[in-house]
Design a protein around this motif. Structure first.
Motif, mmCIF file in Angstrom:
data_model
loop_
_atom_site.group_PDB
_atom_site.id
_atom_site.type_symbol
_atom_site.label_atom_id
_atom_site.label_comp_id
_atom_site.label_asym_id
_atom_site.label_seq_id
_atom_site.Cartn_x
_atom_site.Cartn_y
_atom_site.Cartn_z
ATOM 1 N N PHE A 209 -142.505 -63.263 72.627
ATOM 2 C CA PHE A 209 -141.688 -63.528 71.445
ATOM 3 C C PHE A 209 -142.515 -63.375 70.169
ATOM 4 N N ARG A 210 -141.843 -62.931 69.129
ATOM 5 C CA ARG A 210 -142.471 -62.858 67.810
ATOM 6 C C ARG A 210 -141.496 -63.415 66.775
ATOM 7 N N THR A 211 -142.026 -63.890 65.670
ATOM 8 C CA THR A 211 -141.207 -64.546 64.649
ATOM 9 C C THR A 211 -140.240 -63.569 64.000
ATOM 10 N N LEU A 212 -138.994 -63.984 63.903
ATOM 11 C CA LEU A 212 -137.983 -63.201 63.211
ATOM 12 C C LEU A 212 -137.717 -63.762 61.822
ATOM 13 N N ALA A 213 -137.592 -65.076 61.704
ATOM 14 C CA ALA A 213 -137.319 -65.694 60.400
ATOM 15 C C ALA A 213 -137.803 -67.134 60.419
ATOM 16 N N GLU A 214 -138.272 -67.593 59.263
ATOM 17 C CA GLU A 214 -138.716 -68.977 59.124
ATOM 18 C C GLU A 214 -137.520 -69.870 58.801
ATOM 19 N N GLN A 215 -137.634 -71.138 59.211
ATOM 20 C CA GLN A 215 -136.569 -72.116 58.979
ATOM 21 C C GLN A 215 -137.058 -73.145 57.968
ATOM 22 N N ASP A 216 -136.207 -73.488 56.984
ATOM 23 C CA ASP A 216 -136.620 -74.457 55.976
ATOM 24 C C ASP A 216 -136.321 -75.881 56.438
#
Length: 225
Positions: A209-216
């Motif tokens: 897995f790799r990061t798609l989007a950060e969560q606030d």
């Protein structure tokens, strides 16, 4: 000049001069101390941790450590990573249900599920007979995007037969946060989506897995708006 007859006048004047001198000296010594020193952080009511900066915590800071989904006690971030046999940056760090700082391997409590079954479409066999030519019915336009599915813990449920990847992520995870070590899974076309603390990840092989989007902090994905 004739001295005053009442010595009380002299005493009163002398006391007044002493008070004036004391006030002047106080102003002189405090002239450079207008700025009030800021209170030390420890007096402000405890430590506030920004989860986005959790990997840069003080090396001696202890937090709850989870190994194989089990709480094993308090440990530093490096020690918890060593107990899990992982690098420090392979741990998820966040607040558990009690509000305490905790660390666990990414998705330690929820490994990737099996992929949903592939739906096969039967192709009709060609018939040798010649059919009369007739107007073909207008086919419905294909849905834009790819199917979006949610894994519920026991099976896969279709949210949409066609949407963009960003829309699928929002439909699956907007407003949802998970605890350290946990994960939620979904699928967009042939891509596995995984929600872990502070981010959503993607994988084309359901393993890496790799990061798609950060969560606030509000459990939203501003990058995907």
């Amino acid at each position: 000049m004739t001295p005053p007859k009442d010595n009380r006048v002299i005493i009163a004047v002398g006391a007044g001069l002493v008070i004036v001198v004391a006030v002047v000296l106080a102003l002189i010594f405090t002239s450079g101390g207008d700025k009030t020193p800021e209170a030390p952080p420890a007096s402000k009511g405890g430590l506030t941790v920004d989860l986005a900066d959790a990997p840069s915590l003080e090396p001696t800071r202890e937090l709850k450590c989870f190994v194989d989904g089990q709480f094993v006690g308090l440990a530093t971030l490096a020690d918890c990573a060593r107990r899990n046999g992982l690098a420090t940056d392979a741990l998820d760090v966040g607040l558990d249900e009690t509000g305490a700082l905790a660390a666990a391997p990414t998705a330690a409590f929820a490994p990737p599920p099996q992929l949903p079954p592939v739906q096969t479409v039967e192709t009709p066999q060609a018939t040798p007979s010649v059919e009369p030519i007739s107007p073909k019915p207008t086919a419905a336009p294909p849905a834009a995007g790819s199917p979006c599915l949610r894994y519920t813990g026991s099976d896969w449920r279709v949210l949409s037969n066609g949407m963009s990847r960003a829309a699928c992520v929002q439909a699956l995870y907007a407003g949802t946060c998970v605890r350290p070590g946990e994960a939620q899974y979904g699928r967009w076309g042939d891509t596995t989506l995984r929600l872990v603390p502070r981010r959503v990840e993607q994988s084309s092989d359901n393993t890496r897995f790799r990061t798609l989007a950060e969560q606030d902090r509000n459990c939203q994905f501003p990058e995907l708006n």
